[in-house]
Design a protein around this motif. Structure first.
Motif, mmCIF file in Angstrom:
data_model
loop_
_atom_site.group_PDB
_atom_site.id
_atom_site.type_symbol
_atom_site.label_atom_id
_atom_site.label_comp_id
_atom_site.label_asym_id
_atom_site.label_seq_id
_atom_site.Cartn_x
_atom_site.Cartn_y
_atom_site.Cartn_z
ATOM 1 N N GLY A 110 0.809 -1.219 0.000
ATOM 2 C CA GLY A 110 0.000 0.000 0.000
ATOM 3 C C GLY A 110 0.830 1.252 0.000
ATOM 4 N N PHE A 111 2.182 1.101 0.034
ATOM 5 C CA PHE A 111 3.093 2.247 0.019
ATOM 6 C C PHE A 111 4.123 2.025 -1.092
ATOM 7 N N THR A 112 4.729 3.098 -1.527
ATOM 8 C CA THR A 112 5.761 3.019 -2.552
ATOM 9 C C THR A 112 6.921 3.912 -2.155
ATOM 10 N N GLY A 113 8.119 3.580 -2.605
ATOM 11 C CA GLY A 113 9.310 4.339 -2.272
ATOM 12 C C GLY A 113 10.504 3.420 -2.187
ATOM 13 N N ASP A 114 11.614 3.977 -1.686
ATOM 14 C CA ASP A 114 12.847 3.190 -1.616
ATOM 15 C C ASP A 114 13.037 2.486 -0.287
ATOM 16 N N GLY A 115 12.078 2.574 0.575
ATOM 17 C CA GLY A 115 12.186 1.927 1.876
ATOM 18 C C GLY A 115 12.683 2.874 2.945
ATOM 19 N N VAL B 171 -18.579 5.150 -3.065
ATOM 20 C CA VAL B 171 -17.461 6.063 -3.226
ATOM 21 C C VAL B 171 -16.237 5.432 -2.580
ATOM 22 N N CYS B 172 -15.073 5.672 -3.167
ATOM 23 C CA CYS B 172 -13.827 5.104 -2.662
ATOM 24 C C CYS B 172 -13.108 6.150 -1.828
ATOM 25 N N ASN B 173 -12.728 5.811 -0.615
ATOM 26 C CA ASN B 173 -11.974 6.694 0.270
ATOM 27 C C ASN B 173 -10.599 6.102 0.508
ATOM 28 N N ASN B 174 -9.568 6.825 0.131
ATOM 29 C CA ASN B 174 -8.213 6.352 0.327
ATOM 30 C C ASN B 174 -7.812 6.482 1.793
ATOM 31 N N GLN B 175 -7.076 5.505 2.281
ATOM 32 C CA GLN B 175 -6.558 5.511 3.639
ATOM 33 C C GLN B 175 -5.106 5.056 3.589
ATOM 34 N N PRO B 176 -4.300 5.387 4.594
ATOM 35 C CA PRO B 176 -2.885 5.011 4.566
ATOM 36 C C PRO B 176 -2.705 3.510 4.370
ATOM 37 N N ASP C 108 2.220 6.845 0.533
ATOM 38 C CA ASP C 108 0.976 6.098 0.394
ATOM 39 C C ASP C 108 0.546 6.023 -1.069
ATOM 40 N N ILE C 109 0.075 4.865 -1.483
ATOM 41 C CA ILE C 109 -0.498 4.682 -2.814
ATOM 42 C C ILE C 109 -1.983 4.999 -2.739
ATOM 43 N N ASP C 110 -2.458 5.882 -3.607
ATOM 44 C CA ASP C 110 -3.877 6.214 -3.649
ATOM 45 C C ASP C 110 -4.586 5.197 -4.541
ATOM 46 N N GLU C 111 -5.082 4.121 -3.921
ATOM 47 C CA GLU C 111 -5.737 3.070 -4.695
ATOM 48 C C GLU C 111 -6.982 3.577 -5.403
ATOM 49 N N CYS C 112 -7.652 4.562 -4.820
ATOM 50 C CA CYS C 112 -8.878 5.064 -5.439
ATOM 51 C C CYS C 112 -8.583 5.727 -6.786
ATOM 52 N N ARG C 113 -7.412 6.305 -6.907
ATOM 53 C CA ARG C 113 -7.028 6.938 -8.173
ATOM 54 C C ARG C 113 -6.367 5.925 -9.100
#
Length: 1112
Positions: A552-557, A578-583, A562-567
């Motif tokens: 659910g997250f992206t980056g180099d560690g 409706v989709c609500n993004n959460q951490p 946070d990845i916005d799954e709704c988008r």
């Protein structure tokens, strides 16, 4: 059916000498005709398919027989029975009886004991299970055609609680069958789920077939309901082994982040790579975890006689999973408790264990058991042995991706003074694991640093039990080390008095019991790696490691976003949602006008419902909260004045914490409000107190007319001057000295028309009768669990109260004492004990309402003990004896006995005490001169309160909130009330028949009536009868009392350290008296009043001292 054997052959004996199935084995009185046994045998499909009602069912298949027993939670009235003059635990089990041995002898055949010699095993029958259903126990009892051995069910775990257990189907109806059996029909079935997991209270063989018991809704009057035919026709029963169903129809029971796998004996859920948990609950590796919950408690601090109570306080926790650091905060902790909770970092200990940093080859709690479990811990503080019980119920992850926990505290903690700081040393805790049970223990040291710079090191012991449900089908999943050690360091605790907030923080690691770490240098196992808080640390060769962002997250560690799954996923949610993004994740919510269907995913049209009107809202009870309909299916919950919270849970505001009263007054918090009372020696309304008593209306009136001269007050010639009594109130009869006229006046000093008489004649004074004013205190909500106790010949009955109303359908017998005549009853709210007087022995006895037998208190020098009262603060017992014509007092154990009053009494009966104000009241129903009297609780300052217009004053009650003394009179057929200080006598209810006992609670009065054989409820605000309870046994009812779930507010000088007295401490309006028992010769005893020694009795002799005014 054979005639049962004599009691002597089986009572208290398990196994017995004959064959038996004992659902509950004891000596219970059924002489009133209530105790009946209904039984029948039936094999017709039409009958077996119906829900049947029994406590014991014997179900036989072609080759195997089973016994199914039900122990209703509210039906277990007894845990012990009288056997040969002693009390023993009741028994349950199976016995073959005596069997032939050799040719001419016998020996005991097979038997199986469900309970042990301890009463706790009896009570556990209603709380636990071996079938997966609370209170339902299933046993295989033989294989055709013989009784061979007993195999108990093995499902000891219970599903989560949804609050349906107490719901009762009001539509249940019954019709009689020929022969005494019953057929019961019910409204549509609704399943219930419960959470309570403990080990079963016995051990036995585990083998045999498998048996299904269907989950059913409890009915209080119904014992056991199930479809017998379905049970017997099932080819595979399920209480003797876990369900062997496959993943095909159970996949939705696994976590979204888990896979389901079939095994030979059933299925199990397993978290996918990148997640951890038990498969039912899975969370992302490396992702911080959040917990929310509520904390309830009843905790005594130090030597305080009254507890600090709190309800639904918020708990929030945050755990950095990749370094094991846990943070816990609990809000709204009162300042008199907060500092003393600082040593209990253990409140967050189980959270730390659940997400502890794992050493190689070891797993933290969540990895093993997931997020649904119950933790119960006992804390013992040394050296004074104060004990605190902590129960935490973890109910899984909610829709916000937060772990939900409910915490309850009960017990006593040592006091930590305000302003002190607490430092907790690092500690380790050993965890031992089994299939459904985890135990741990540790000893913890902490240092208390005071404001003056001094410090003290203290210790407490910690014992903890964690119960949960595991999946037994995958043997590989059980390959957890049997013992692990939790290491806790960097412990930080702080109480923020300004915000009433307590905080805990600690670092947690789980690993080898010897503290050995195989890869000590790798930063992943020390927590010092520098990875983002939303990343997992992956160990590599040697000291090398990498940081990987959690799902659910992206980056180099090192930095994760946070990845916005709704988008990223446009169709993540379905239609009308409706989709609500959460951490780290996302959440779907239905649009307005729609709601989730039963599948939890599809949104369907939401039909508007006024939940406030329908009563289907989740606001708190009406005494604490208000539900406001806001259109559609929406509503708003709001707390009533005097309470705080979000409306769904409201808790009382303790106004006493904000210094509302005068500094010379004592504040007593009540539900939704508070009262102030000036301390002894001060006068006023509590908001203002003075050492000089404020003049009453009568005294002000009198002194104004008297005027003042150099020779003192002098009346104006020819002018009427009122007379006031010792309490400052107008005397009921007033006279004009100059003209010789007399008349009656009301409480305000105004003449009552028609009462004036001429010279030489006095008026006939009658009490002024009018409607009782409605004190505001009556609208306040009452504490939960309050009930009525009343005596009926040889039994004491129990009627629960819901608000002010009697829950008549739940009434039952608390104590049955055949051949006894119980007259008076009293309740000790501290120890939950009921006390009673018995005129047949004669004696005074007590019993614990939680179970157990009668305990004698006083059995000598009594003739006819009738009225009885308890001082729960001073821990003393008062009673009247109508044959000896005296009033006595003793300690609650019957020692330190002393006669207080033994003159001018003829037929004393009712007696009550007001411990907070130090007053005692009693009624004497002497037919020639009935009266109601009062004195201090030490017997001094005795005076008559009422003597006119009385007939047979049988019962007395006192309401400390409104200061109303009320009595029931079987001669005048009235209930009357008065304020003992003001003397304003008023009628509360007329035209009653033959009252005996009386008690009060809030706005209501409850009394027993001999002619109606009933408990009658009266609303004294309206002066009307509002309800009647008719016990099943129609005989005379005697004394009645209110048993409070919580002790009434208030203190007196005897509440702490026995008031400094050597023996009896008895409260008085101005303090307390220390008195010696009548049999004090041979013991050292000091008597004193107000700090002045009156008498000193030394061993072997009585030594008296004098004070000014006479010898004592």
């Amino acid at each position: 059916m054979a005639q049962p054997s004599a009691e002597s052959t089986y009572l208290g004996k398990m196994p017995a000498g004959f064959g038996m199935i004992a659902a509950l084995h004891g000596d219970l009185d059924t002489g009133d005709g209530v105790g009946k046994v209904y039984y029948r045998q039936d094999a017709s499909p039409a009958t077996l398919r119906q829900r049947n009602s029994f406590q014991l069912v014997i179900a036989s298949a072609e080759t195997t027989s089973y016994a199914i027993l039900l122990y209703p939670r509210k039906g277990m009235q007894f845990a012990s029975t009288a056997v040969g003059g002693s009390s023993q635990a009741m028994q349950a089990g199976f016995s073959k009886g005596l069997v032939k041995y050799l040719v001419f002898s016998t020996r005991q055949g097979p038997y199986y004991r469900i309970t042990t010699e301890r009463e706790t095993s009896v009570r556990a029958l209603a709380e636990e299970t071996n079938s997966g259903k609370r209170g339902v126990w299933v046993y295989e009892i033989g294989t055709s055609p013989y009784f061979t051995s007993v195999a108990p069910g093995e499902v000891t775990d219970l599903p989560p609680d949804t609050g349906l257990e107490s719901r009762v189907s009001e539509e249940a109806t019954s019709k009689r069958y020929p022969g005494g059996g019953q057929q019961v029909t019910y409204s549509p079935y609704e399943p219930e789920e419960e959470v309570y997991r403990k080990e079963q209270p016995h051990q036995g063989p585990h083998h045999g077939g498998q048996f299904t018991v269907h989950t059913v809704q409890y009915q209080p009057q119904v014992l056991l309901m199930f479809d017998v035919l379905t049970l017997l026709s099932s080819s595979r029963f399920t209480v003797f082994s876990y369900n062997s169903e496959t993943c095909a129809n159970n996949r939705n029971k696994c976590s979204t982040f888990a896979d389901c796998k079939d095994y030979a004996s059933g299925y199990c859920c397993h978290c996918r790579p990148g997640y951890y948990g038990n498969g039912i609950q899975c969370v992302s590796e490396g992702k911080p975890q959040r917990m929310n919950g509520k904390v309830n408690g009843r905790v005594y601090v130090g030597n305080s006689p009254s507890p600090v109570e709190f309800n639904s306080n918020d708990l929030h926790s945050y755990v950095v999973a990749n370094d094991g650091r846990a943070y816990v905060a609990i809000s709204t902790i009162p300042a008199r408790l907060g500092p003393s909770l600082q040593p209990l970092s253990a409140l967050g200990g189980v959270i730390g264990w659940a997400f502890a940093l794992e050493q190689p080859g070891y797993k933290n709690g969540f990895s093993i058991i997931g997020g649904e479990f119950t933790c119960q811990a006992e804390v013992t503080f040394l050296p004074a042995q104060e004990k605190l019980t902590i129960k935490q119920v973890f109910s899984g992850i909610d829709e916000h991706d937060h772990l939900v926990v409910s915490t309850t505290l009960e017990g006593r903690v040592p006091e930590v003074l305000r302003g002190s700081t607490v430092q907790i040393e690092p500690y380790s805790e050993i965890y031992q694991y089994s299939s459904n049970l985890i135990t741990s223990s540790s000893t913890r040291d902490y240092t208390v640093s005071l404001d003056d710079g001094s410090a003290e090191t203290r210790t407490y012991q910690w014992r903890q039990t964690i119960t949960f449900q595991s999946c037994p089908n995958d043997e590989a999943a059980r390959a957890v080390l049997p013992t692990q050690m939790l290491s806790v360091d960097q412990v930080f605790v702080m109480y923020d008095s300004n915000n009433e907030l307590i905080r805990y923080a600690m670092s947690n690691k789980i690993g080898d019991v010897n503290g050995e770490v195989t890869s000590q240098e790798n930063s992943c196992f020390t927590g010092r790696h520098g990875c983002d808080t939303n990343a997992v640390c992956r160990p590599e060769q040697g000291t090398q490691f990498t940081c990987q962002c959690a799902a659910g997250f992206t980056g180099d560690g090192r930095s994760c976003y946070d990845i916005d799954e709704c988008r990223e996923i446009p169709l993540a949610c379905g239609e009308h949602s409706v989709c609500n993004n959460q951490p780290g994740t996302f959440r779907c919510e239905c649009n307005d006008g729609y709601q989730f269907a039963s599948d939890g995913h599809t949104c369907i049209v939401d039909r508007p419902v006024d939940h406030c009107a329908a009563g289907s809202h989740d606001c708190d009870i009406t005494e604490r909260a208000h539900c406001s309909y806001s259109g559609g299916s929406s509503y708003i919950c709001s707390c009533l004045p005097g309470f705080q919270g979000h409306g769904r849970v409201c808790q009382d505001i303790d106004e006493c914490q904000s210094a509302r009263c005068h500094q010379k007054a004592v504040c007593y918090n009540t539900q939704g409000s508070f009262t102030c009372q000036c301390r002894p020696g001060y006068y006023g309304d509590g908001f203002y107190c003075s050492s000089e008593r404020t003049k009453s209306q009568c005294e002000t009136h009198r002194d104004r007319l008297l005027g003042s001269t150099e020779y003192g007050p002098q009346p104006v010639p020819g002018q009427y001057v009122p007379t006031c009594d010792s309490q400052g109130a107008y005397e009921a009869s007033q006279c004009h000295g100059s003209i010789g006229h007399c008349w009656c006046v009301d409480r305000n000093g105004l003449e009552i028309p028609g009462t004036r008489t001429g010279p030489g004649r006095g008026p006939t004074v009658r009490s002024t009768v009018g409607p009782t004013p409605r004190p505001d205190v009556y609208v306040y909500p009452l504490p939960p669990g309050t009930h009525l106790l009343f005596a009926q010949s040889g039994r004491i009955e129990f009627v629960p109260l819901e608000g002010y109303n009697m829950k008549k359908t739940e009434a039952k017998t608390v104590l049955h004492l055949p051949e006894k005549v119980i007259i008076g009853v009293a309740y000790d709210c501290v120890e939950k004990m009921v006390y009673w007087t018995d005129i047949t022995s004669p004696s005074i006895s007590k019993a614990n309402l939680q179970g157990g037998g009668a305990i004698p208190v006083i059995r000598s020098d009594l003739e006819s003990p009738e009225g009885i009262a308890i001082d729960h603060l001073g821990r003393t017992l008062f009673w009247t004896d109508s044959m000896k014509d005296r009033i006595e007092v003793a300690s609650l154990d019957g020692t330190k006995r002393r006669v207080l009053i033994d003159t001018n009494l003829v037929n004393p009966r009712a007696i009550i005490v007001d411990p907070v104000n130090g007053n005692m009241y009693w009624a004497d129903w002497n037919r020639d001169a009935p009266k109601i009297e009062t004195s201090a609780m030490d017997g001094t300052n005795r005076r008559v309160l009422v003597k006119d217009d009385l007939g047979l004053p049988n019962g007395l009650t006192y309401d400390p909130q409104s200061s109303q003394l009320c009595w029931a009179d079987a001669g005048t057929h009235m209930i009357e009330c008065m304020n003992p200080v003001q003397g304003d006598r008023r009628k509360a209810m007329g035209a009653i028949q033959y009252p005996f006992g009386i008690t009060s609670h809030g706005k209501n009065i409850y009394y027993t009536d001999w002619r109606r054989d009933a408990v009658i409820m009266v609303d004294r605000q309206a002066g009307t009868e509002t309800d009647v309870f008719l016990p099943q046994k129609q005989t005379r009812l005697y004394g009645i009392t209110t048993a409070y779930a919580q002790c009434p507010s208030g203190k007196n000088y005897c509440a702490v350290n026995n008031g400094g007295c050597t023996h009896l401490c008895l409260a008085t309006p101005r303090g307390r008296s220390c008195l010696c028992p009548n049999n004090a010769l041979g013991v050292s005893c000091v008597e004193s009043e107000g700090g002045q020694v009156l008498r000193w009795r030394e061993r072997g002799a009585g030594i008296e001292v004098e004070r000014e005014g006479g010898r004592y």
